[in-house]
Design an enzyme around this catalytic site. Sequence first.
Site, PDB file in Angstrom:
ATOM      1  N   LYS A 261      28.217  36.121  39.992  1.00  0.00           N
ATOM      2  CA  LYS A 261      29.343  37.322  40.862  1.00  0.00           C
ATOM      3  C   LYS A 261      30.864  37.861  40.510  1.00  0.00           C
ATOM      4  O   LYS A 261      30.890  37.475  39.208  1.00  0.00           O
ATOM      5  CB  LYS A 261      30.048  36.306  42.130  1.00  0.00           C
ATOM      6  CG  LYS A 261      30.530  34.682  41.725  1.00  0.00           C
ATOM      7  CD  LYS A 261      30.649  34.347  42.582  1.00  0.00           C
ATOM      8  CE  LYS A 261      32.026  33.281  41.521  1.00  0.00           C
ATOM      9  NZ  LYS A 261      32.210  31.386  43.355  1.00  0.00           N
TER      10      LYS A 261
ATOM     11  N   ARG B 276      35.744  27.312  55.284  1.00  0.00           N
ATOM     12  CA  ARG B 276      36.072  28.336  54.230  1.00  0.00           C
ATOM     13  C   ARG B 276      34.815  29.858  54.877  1.00  0.00           C
ATOM     14  O   ARG B 276      34.850  30.183  55.264  1.00  0.00           O
ATOM     15  CB  ARG B 276      35.811  28.902  53.266  1.00  0.00           C
ATOM     16  CG  ARG B 276      36.464  29.708  52.302  1.00  0.00           C
ATOM     17  CD  ARG B 276      36.223  29.543  50.574  1.00  0.00           C
ATOM     18  NE  ARG B 276      36.032  29.366  49.882  1.00  0.00           N
ATOM     19  CZ  ARG B 276      34.999  29.187  48.243  1.00  0.00           C
ATOM     20  NH1 ARG B 276      36.371  29.496  48.107  1.00  0.00           N
ATOM     21  NH2 ARG B 276      33.803  29.175  48.151  1.00  0.00           N
TER      22      ARG B 276
ATOM     23  N   TYR C 109      61.057  47.283  29.524  1.00  0.00           N
ATOM     24  CA  TYR C 109      61.264  47.114  30.883  1.00  0.00           C
ATOM     25  C   TYR C 109      62.034  46.625  31.718  1.00  0.00           C
ATOM     26  O   TYR C 109      62.216  45.352  31.382  1.00  0.00           O
ATOM     27  CB  TYR C 109      59.878  47.733  32.024  1.00  0.00           C
ATOM     28  CG  TYR C 109      59.145  49.163  32.286  1.00  0.00           C
ATOM     29  CD1 TYR C 109      59.533  50.021  32.882  1.00  0.00           C
ATOM     30  CD2 TYR C 109      58.005  48.750  31.603  1.00  0.00           C
ATOM     31  CE1 TYR C 109      59.017  51.359  32.060  1.00  0.00           C
ATOM     32  CE2 TYR C 109      56.703  49.643  31.958  1.00  0.00           C
ATOM     33  CZ  TYR C 109      57.798  51.346  32.272  1.00  0.00           C
ATOM     34  OH  TYR C 109      56.857  52.481  32.352  1.00  0.00           O
TER      35      TYR C 109
ATOM     36  N   MET D 208      52.127  48.489  32.172  1.00  0.00           N
ATOM     37  CA  MET D 208      50.542  48.546  32.881  1.00  0.00           C
ATOM     38  C   MET D 208      50.196  49.049  31.881  1.00  0.00           C
ATOM     39  O   MET D 208      48.426  48.645  31.366  1.00  0.00           O
ATOM     40  CB  MET D 208      50.622  50.520  33.520  1.00  0.00           C
ATOM     41  CG  MET D 208      49.716  50.868  34.324  1.00  0.00           C
ATOM     42  SD  MET D 208      49.263  51.919  34.578  1.00  0.00           S
ATOM     43  CE  MET D 208      50.576  51.771  36.325  1.00  0.00           C
TER      44      MET D 208
HETATM   45  C1  LIG Z   1      31.799  30.687  42.526  1.00  0.00           C
HETATM   46  C2  LIG Z   1      31.406  29.505  42.992  1.00  0.00           C
HETATM   47  C3  LIG Z   1      29.823  28.533  41.811  1.00  0.00           C
HETATM   48  C4  LIG Z   1      30.172  28.078  41.419  1.00  0.00           C
HETATM   49  O1  LIG Z   1      31.520  28.334  40.750  1.00  0.00           O
HETATM   50  P1  LIG Z   1      32.047  27.272  39.240  1.00  0.00           P
HETATM   51  O2  LIG Z   1      33.439  26.331  39.306  1.00  0.00           O
HETATM   52  O3  LIG Z   1      32.491  29.004  39.050  1.00  0.00           O
HETATM   53  O4  LIG Z   1      30.763  26.709  38.362  1.00  0.00           O
HETATM   54  C5  LIG Z   1      29.033  28.200  42.813  1.00  0.00           C
HETATM   55  N1  LIG Z   1      28.980  27.916  44.339  1.00  0.00           N
HETATM   56  C6  LIG Z   1      29.892  29.000  45.183  1.00  0.00           C
HETATM   57  C7  LIG Z   1      29.273  28.743  46.654  1.00  0.00           C
HETATM   58  C8  LIG Z   1      30.713  29.628  44.862  1.00  0.00           C
HETATM   59  O5  LIG Z   1      30.871  29.995  45.687  1.00  0.00           O
END
Ligand SMILES: *Cc1c(COP(=O)(O)O)cnc(C)c1O
Length: 377
Positions: free
Chosen positions: A46, A144, A266, A314
């Site tokens: 992801k 969640r 800045y 930036m």
């Molecule tokens: C992001 C995620 C992972 C991976 O987690 P890491 O700590 O990066 O290994 C696994 N399962 C779910 C459901 C996640 O959202």
Amino acid sequence: MKQDPAFLRAGAVLTVDLDAIAANWRYLRDLGRQGGRRCDCAAVVKADAYGTGAATVGGRLAAEGCRHFFVAHIDEGIALRQALPQATIVVLNGIVPGSEDEIAAHGLVPALNDLGQISSWRACSQRLNRALDAVLHHDTGMNRLGLSASETEMLANDRGRLRGLRLALLMSHLVASEEPDKPINPSQLARFQAFVERMPGAPASFANSSGIFLGADYHFDLLRPGAALYGINPLPERSNPMQPVVGLWGKILQSHRVDALETVGYGQNWRAARPSRIATVAVGYADGYLRSLSNRGLGYIEGYRVPIVGRVSMDLITIDVTDLPEAMTPPGTAVELIGPHNSADQLAEQARTNGYEILTSLGSRYHRIYLTASAAA
Ligand SMILES: *Cc1c(COP(=O)(O)O)cnc(C)c1O
């Protein structure tokens, strides 16, 4: 490589070591196979594989034998499908209302997070007149995403609610796996074990990167690491067993002298305590070099520490190179921002965040180089 005009004109260069990602994946996979167990290893890709490039990383890991990939968004899955025509691609965020047909058309597998998603995926299966793969996500404590305990109980008592669906995986996600002593870990494990027992016949996946190190009880059938693949330490209290993956080098654009008591950047956020030499580097918060690194981040030139002084702008940062000979800092000099002297985890500490945020913030303006000894990249 250094003759490449895109490299020459780049203000900053990001390197991603594909061999290190592959080695990290094999290392975790082998942890799952200890004692002759048949636990497989997926890859969580992801957020563009935590900023490293999902298509390239996915292609490399598929070549290593990885068959399961996890993304968050449907769009990420659609993009990854092009690079990975064969792989199982699970969409963790599940079904966004109205997206069912597209998920099916791209051969993606949604993590079904509530009973409504289960019935809309079943309806899709009936519409298409074919069985569809599904992942059931049971929320064992994160609060969640995922099916509640009462929802999983309802499913276990009435498997008809799943007719038309092939259970590709049962999953849950750990809340505090990087803190092995927290009692939430065994309590989530117990809830997940109970769920798996109530749904016999489907493979199960529980452990993220840190969860893998909680022991074989947490492994089930499929490991689900993300961060550790990309070199983030899954064991915050111990030395990092993973190989580093990401390197970030910013180039010096200009250096100049400031007198004692002059300020830099800045808001007059840094004042020279002595006559100083300041170099300006072509990286800024628009590149994901976080603003919280103002007066806190560290860079290195040939292994010598050069602190970030003043605010992160930036497009620019300023570093104090007073202690280095001018001959070491001409325009074009590469300043290591993430690398052998300053890991992504260390930069994260300087920014008061975690390595995940550092990697997923990595900007799109960097000139990217994939490192590999094989010709595969
Ligand atoms: C992001 C995620 C992972 C991976 O987690 P890491 O700590 O990066 O290994 C696994 N399962 C779910 C459901 C996640 O959202």
